[in-house]
Motif scaffolding. Structure first.
Motif, short mmCIF file in Angstrom:
data_model
loop_
_atom_site.label_atom_id
_atom_site.label_comp_id
_atom_site.label_asym_id
_atom_site.label_seq_id
_atom_site.Cartn_x
_atom_site.Cartn_y
_atom_site.Cartn_z
N LEU A 145 -3.31 -20.07 -12.33
CA LEU A 145 -3.60 -21.51 -12.30
C LEU A 145 -2.75 -22.25 -13.32
O LEU A 145 -2.17 -23.30 -13.03
CB LEU A 145 -5.10 -21.73 -12.57
CG LEU A 145 -5.54 -23.19 -12.59
CD1 LEU A 145 -5.35 -23.83 -11.22
CD2 LEU A 145 -7.01 -23.31 -13.01
N ALA A 146 -2.65 -21.71 -14.52
CA ALA A 146 -1.89 -22.38 -15.60
C ALA A 146 -0.41 -22.51 -15.21
O ALA A 146 0.19 -23.56 -15.40
CB ALA A 146 -2.05 -21.60 -16.90
N GLN A 147 0.15 -21.44 -14.65
CA GLN A 147 1.56 -21.49 -14.27
C GLN A 147 1.79 -22.50 -13.15
O GLN A 147 2.76 -23.25 -13.16
CB GLN A 147 2.03 -20.11 -13.79
CG GLN A 147 2.29 -19.18 -14.94
CD GLN A 147 2.77 -17.82 -14.46
OE1 GLN A 147 3.75 -17.73 -13.73
NE2 GLN A 147 2.08 -16.78 -14.86
N PHE A 160 5.14 -29.38 -17.01
CA PHE A 160 4.75 -29.13 -18.40
C PHE A 160 5.20 -27.73 -18.83
O PHE A 160 5.37 -26.84 -17.99
CB PHE A 160 3.22 -29.18 -18.55
CG PHE A 160 2.59 -30.55 -18.37
CD1 PHE A 160 3.37 -31.68 -18.13
CD2 PHE A 160 1.21 -30.70 -18.44
CE1 PHE A 160 2.78 -32.92 -17.97
CE2 PHE A 160 0.62 -31.95 -18.27
CZ PHE A 160 1.40 -33.06 -18.04
N ALA A 161 5.34 -27.53 -20.14
CA ALA A 161 5.65 -26.20 -20.66
C ALA A 161 4.38 -25.34 -20.61
O ALA A 161 3.27 -25.87 -20.67
CB ALA A 161 6.13 -26.31 -22.10
N PHE A 173 2.98 -25.91 -30.18
CA PHE A 173 3.35 -25.82 -28.76
C PHE A 173 2.54 -26.84 -27.95
O PHE A 173 3.08 -27.54 -27.09
CB PHE A 173 3.09 -24.40 -28.24
CG PHE A 173 3.67 -24.15 -26.87
CD1 PHE A 173 4.89 -23.50 -26.73
CD2 PHE A 173 3.01 -24.58 -25.72
CE1 PHE A 173 5.44 -23.29 -25.46
CE2 PHE A 173 3.56 -24.36 -24.46
CZ PHE A 173 4.77 -23.72 -24.34
N ALA A 174 1.26 -26.94 -28.25
CA ALA A 174 0.37 -27.84 -27.51
C ALA A 174 0.79 -29.31 -27.63
O ALA A 174 0.60 -30.09 -26.70
CB ALA A 174 -1.07 -27.68 -28.00
N GLY A 194 4.38 -32.55 -22.37
CA GLY A 194 3.18 -31.91 -21.84
C GLY A 194 3.19 -30.40 -21.97
O GLY A 194 4.25 -29.77 -21.95
N ALA A 195 2.00 -29.83 -22.14
CA ALA A 195 1.89 -28.38 -22.31
C ALA A 195 0.59 -27.88 -21.68
O ALA A 195 -0.44 -28.56 -21.71
CB ALA A 195 1.91 -28.01 -23.79
N VAL A 196 0.68 -26.68 -21.13
CA VAL A 196 -0.50 -25.98 -20.61
C VAL A 196 -0.63 -24.70 -21.42
O VAL A 196 0.34 -23.95 -21.54
CB VAL A 196 -0.34 -25.59 -19.13
CG1 VAL A 196 -1.61 -24.94 -18.60
CG2 VAL A 196 0.06 -26.78 -18.27
N LEU A 197 -1.80 -24.48 -22.03
CA LEU A 197 -2.03 -23.23 -22.77
C LEU A 197 -3.22 -22.53 -22.15
O LEU A 197 -4.25 -23.18 -21.87
CB LEU A 197 -2.34 -23.51 -24.25
CG LEU A 197 -1.18 -23.97 -25.13
CD1 LEU A 197 -0.95 -25.46 -24.98
CD2 LEU A 197 -1.48 -23.66 -26.60
#
Ligand code: DC
Length: 202
Positions: free
Chosen positions: A18-20, A28-29, A96-97, A102-105
Protein backbone atom coordinates in the motif's frame (compact mmCIF):
# COMPACT_ATOMS: atom_id res chain seq x y z
CA UNK A 1 6.07 21.66 0.93
CA UNK A 2 6.03 18.56 3.09
CA UNK A 3 3.08 16.17 3.43
CA UNK A 4 3.53 13.05 5.52
CA UNK A 5 1.60 9.81 5.27
CA UNK A 6 2.22 7.48 8.24
CA UNK A 7 1.30 3.82 7.77
CA UNK A 8 1.52 1.38 10.66
CA UNK A 9 0.40 -2.18 11.21
CA UNK A 10 1.54 -5.73 11.95
CA UNK A 11 3.83 -7.85 9.78
CA UNK A 12 2.44 -8.96 6.40
CA UNK A 13 -0.76 -6.90 6.57
CA UNK A 14 -0.07 -5.26 3.22
CA UNK A 15 1.47 -2.00 4.50
CA UNK A 16 4.48 -2.12 2.18
CA UNK A 17 2.40 -2.78 -0.94
CA UNK A 18 0.00 0.00 0.00
CA UNK A 19 2.77 2.46 0.93
CA UNK A 20 4.63 1.90 -2.34
CA UNK A 21 1.47 2.25 -4.42
CA UNK A 22 0.50 5.44 -2.57
CA UNK A 23 3.96 6.95 -3.01
CA UNK A 24 3.83 6.17 -6.74
CA UNK A 25 0.31 7.60 -7.06
CA UNK A 26 1.12 10.90 -5.33
CA UNK A 27 4.79 11.14 -6.38
CA UNK A 28 5.96 11.04 -2.76
CA UNK A 29 9.21 9.51 -1.47
CA UNK A 30 8.87 6.18 0.32
CA UNK A 31 10.69 4.83 3.40
CA UNK A 32 10.20 1.28 4.64
CA UNK A 33 11.31 1.85 8.24
CA UNK A 34 11.34 -1.91 8.89
CA UNK A 35 14.49 -2.02 6.75
CA UNK A 36 16.32 0.10 9.35
CA UNK A 37 15.52 -2.44 12.07
CA UNK A 38 16.28 -5.31 9.70
CA UNK A 39 19.70 -3.80 8.95
CA UNK A 40 20.43 -3.60 12.67
CA UNK A 41 19.18 -7.17 13.10
CA UNK A 42 21.46 -8.35 10.27
CA UNK A 43 24.40 -6.56 11.89
CA UNK A 44 23.70 -8.34 15.16
CA UNK A 45 23.47 -11.72 13.40
CA UNK A 46 26.91 -10.88 11.98
CA UNK A 47 28.24 -10.44 15.53
CA UNK A 48 27.67 -6.72 16.17
CA UNK A 49 26.36 -5.07 19.34
CA UNK A 50 22.82 -3.75 18.66
CA UNK A 51 23.19 -0.13 19.81
CA UNK A 52 26.61 0.29 18.16
CA UNK A 53 25.24 -1.16 14.90
CA UNK A 54 22.22 1.19 15.02
CA UNK A 55 24.40 4.24 15.72
CA UNK A 56 26.76 3.39 12.87
CA UNK A 57 23.99 2.62 10.36
CA UNK A 58 24.05 4.52 7.07
CA UNK A 59 20.35 4.43 6.12
CA UNK A 60 21.11 5.42 2.53
CA UNK A 61 23.05 2.20 2.20
CA UNK A 62 20.36 -0.45 2.80
CA UNK A 63 20.13 -3.44 0.52
CA UNK A 64 16.53 -4.63 0.77
CA UNK A 65 17.23 -7.94 -0.98
CA UNK A 66 19.54 -9.35 1.68
CA UNK A 67 17.33 -8.11 4.53
CA UNK A 68 14.14 -9.96 3.56
CA UNK A 69 14.92 -13.30 5.20
CA UNK A 70 12.96 -14.79 8.08
CA UNK A 71 16.05 -14.89 10.30
CA UNK A 72 16.65 -11.16 9.76
CA UNK A 73 12.95 -10.35 10.42
CA UNK A 74 13.15 -12.20 13.70
CA UNK A 75 16.42 -10.45 14.68
CA UNK A 76 14.86 -7.08 13.72
CA UNK A 77 11.89 -7.67 15.99
CA UNK A 78 14.30 -8.51 18.84
CA UNK A 79 16.56 -5.44 18.46
CA UNK A 80 13.48 -3.23 18.06
CA UNK A 81 12.67 -3.62 21.78
CA UNK A 82 15.93 -1.85 22.76
CA UNK A 83 15.24 1.85 23.49
CA UNK A 84 18.73 3.06 22.44
CA UNK A 85 18.39 1.24 19.11
CA UNK A 86 15.09 3.02 18.45
CA UNK A 87 16.53 6.36 19.57
CA UNK A 88 19.44 6.04 17.12
CA UNK A 89 17.00 5.68 14.20
CA UNK A 90 14.63 8.56 15.01
CA UNK A 91 16.42 11.55 13.46
CA UNK A 92 16.77 9.95 10.04
CA UNK A 93 13.08 8.95 9.95
CA UNK A 94 11.87 12.40 11.05
CA UNK A 95 13.95 14.27 8.50
CA UNK A 96 12.80 11.86 5.79
CA UNK A 97 9.18 12.52 6.80
CA UNK A 98 9.62 16.28 6.46
CA UNK A 99 11.27 16.28 3.06
CA UNK A 100 9.89 18.56 0.38
CA UNK A 101 7.46 16.97 -2.04
CA UNK A 102 5.82 14.53 0.38
CA UNK A 103 6.78 11.29 2.08
CA UNK A 104 5.20 7.95 2.92
CA UNK A 105 6.69 6.02 5.85
CA UNK A 106 5.57 2.60 6.96
CA UNK A 107 6.40 0.79 10.18
CA UNK A 108 5.03 0.17 13.66
CA UNK A 109 5.32 3.54 15.45
CA UNK A 110 5.18 6.13 12.67
CA UNK A 111 1.83 7.69 13.59
CA UNK A 112 2.43 7.44 17.33
CA UNK A 113 6.13 8.28 17.91
CA UNK A 114 8.00 9.25 14.74
CA UNK A 115 5.40 11.54 13.13
CA UNK A 116 2.62 12.30 15.61
CA UNK A 117 1.74 15.30 13.40
CA UNK A 118 1.52 13.32 10.13
CA UNK A 119 -1.07 14.69 7.70
CA UNK A 120 -2.57 11.23 7.19
CA UNK A 121 -2.30 8.21 9.49
CA UNK A 122 -3.38 4.78 8.36
CA UNK A 123 -3.38 1.59 10.43
CA UNK A 124 -3.35 -1.40 8.10
CA UNK A 125 -4.21 -4.75 9.57
CA UNK A 126 -5.59 -8.21 8.71
CA UNK A 127 -6.20 -11.43 10.63
CA UNK A 128 -3.07 -13.42 11.56
CA UNK A 129 -4.37 -16.37 9.49
CA UNK A 130 -4.78 -14.35 6.31
CA UNK A 131 -1.37 -12.69 6.80
CA UNK A 132 0.24 -16.12 7.18
CA UNK A 133 -1.63 -17.36 4.07
CA UNK A 134 -0.34 -14.41 2.04
CA UNK A 135 3.24 -14.87 3.22
CA UNK A 136 2.99 -18.60 2.39
CA UNK A 137 1.66 -17.84 -1.12
CA UNK A 138 4.42 -15.26 -1.66
CA UNK A 139 7.14 -17.74 -0.70
CA UNK A 140 5.76 -20.67 -2.69
CA UNK A 141 5.33 -18.40 -5.75
CA UNK A 142 9.07 -17.71 -5.49
CA UNK A 143 9.74 -21.45 -5.36
CA UNK A 144 10.72 -21.33 -1.68
CA UNK A 145 9.53 -24.29 0.37
CA UNK A 146 7.39 -23.06 3.25
CA UNK A 147 5.40 -24.46 6.16
CA UNK A 148 2.09 -22.66 6.74
CA UNK A 149 1.77 -23.63 10.42
CA UNK A 150 5.33 -22.43 11.12
CA UNK A 151 4.64 -19.12 9.34
CA UNK A 152 1.47 -18.59 11.39
CA UNK A 153 3.42 -19.25 14.62
CA UNK A 154 6.09 -16.76 13.51
CA UNK A 155 3.49 -14.09 12.61
CA UNK A 156 1.87 -14.50 16.05
CA UNK A 157 5.22 -14.40 17.88
CA UNK A 158 6.25 -11.23 16.05
CA UNK A 159 2.84 -9.60 16.71
CA UNK A 160 3.20 -10.45 20.37
CA UNK A 161 6.70 -8.96 20.63
CA UNK A 162 5.87 -5.85 18.55
CA UNK A 163 2.64 -5.14 20.48
CA UNK A 164 3.84 -5.83 24.00
CA UNK A 165 7.24 -4.13 24.13
CA UNK A 166 7.56 -1.19 26.53
CA UNK A 167 9.08 1.23 24.01
CA UNK A 168 6.96 2.42 21.05
CA UNK A 169 4.73 -0.68 20.85
CA UNK A 170 2.69 -1.41 17.75
CA UNK A 171 -0.62 0.36 18.32
CA UNK A 172 -2.95 2.44 16.18
CA UNK A 173 -2.71 6.19 16.84
CA UNK A 174 -5.99 7.56 18.21
CA UNK A 175 -6.43 9.60 15.01
CA UNK A 176 -5.46 6.85 12.55
CA UNK A 177 -7.91 5.44 10.00
CA UNK A 178 -8.14 1.66 10.21
CA UNK A 179 -7.88 -0.31 6.97
CA UNK A 180 -8.60 -4.00 7.58
CA UNK A 181 -7.41 -5.87 4.49
CA UNK A 182 -8.62 -9.32 5.64
CA UNK A 183 -11.23 -9.50 2.89
CA UNK A 184 -9.88 -6.80 0.58
CA UNK A 185 -7.69 -6.91 -2.50
CA UNK A 186 -4.59 -4.71 -2.65
CA UNK A 187 -6.41 -2.56 -5.24
CA UNK A 188 -9.38 -2.03 -2.91
CA UNK A 189 -7.09 -1.03 -0.03
CA UNK A 190 -5.27 1.40 -2.32
CA UNK A 191 -8.52 2.97 -3.56
CA UNK A 192 -9.64 3.53 0.04
CA UNK A 193 -6.28 5.07 1.00
CA UNK A 194 -6.23 7.35 -2.07
CA UNK A 195 -9.68 8.65 -1.13
CA UNK A 196 -8.49 9.44 2.41
CA UNK A 197 -5.28 11.17 1.28
CA UNK A 198 -7.02 13.13 -1.48
CA UNK A 199 -9.59 14.47 1.00
CA UNK A 200 -6.79 15.61 3.35
CA UNK A 201 -4.86 17.33 0.58
CA UNK A 202 -7.89 19.26 -0.69
O1 DC B 1 8.06 -4.20 8.77
P1 DC B 1 9.12 -5.30 8.94
O2 DC B 1 8.56 -6.68 8.99
O3 DC B 1 10.22 -5.18 7.93
O4 DC B 1 9.77 -4.98 10.37
C1 DC B 1 10.73 -5.84 10.98
C2 DC B 1 10.71 -5.62 12.49
O5 DC B 1 11.21 -4.31 12.78
C3 DC B 1 9.34 -5.67 13.14
O6 DC B 1 9.00 -6.96 13.60
C4 DC B 1 9.43 -4.69 14.29
C5 DC B 1 10.50 -3.72 13.87
N1 DC B 1 10.00 -2.39 13.48
C6 DC B 1 9.75 -1.50 14.49
O7 DC B 1 9.87 -1.84 15.66
N2 DC B 1 9.36 -0.23 14.18
C7 DC B 1 9.21 0.17 12.91
N3 DC B 1 8.84 1.42 12.65
C8 DC B 1 9.43 -0.76 11.85
C9 DC B 1 9.81 -2.05 12.18
Amino acid sequence: MSFTIAIDGPAAAGKGTLAQALSAHFGFAYLDTGLLYRAVGAGVLAGGEPVAVAQALDPSDLNADTLRTQAVAEAASRVAVIPDVRAALIAFQRSFARRDGGAVLDGRDIGTVICPDANVKLFVTASAEIRADRRFAELTAKGVQADLAAILDEVRARDDRDQNRAEAPLIAAADATLIDTTSMTAAEALAQAITIVTAKRA
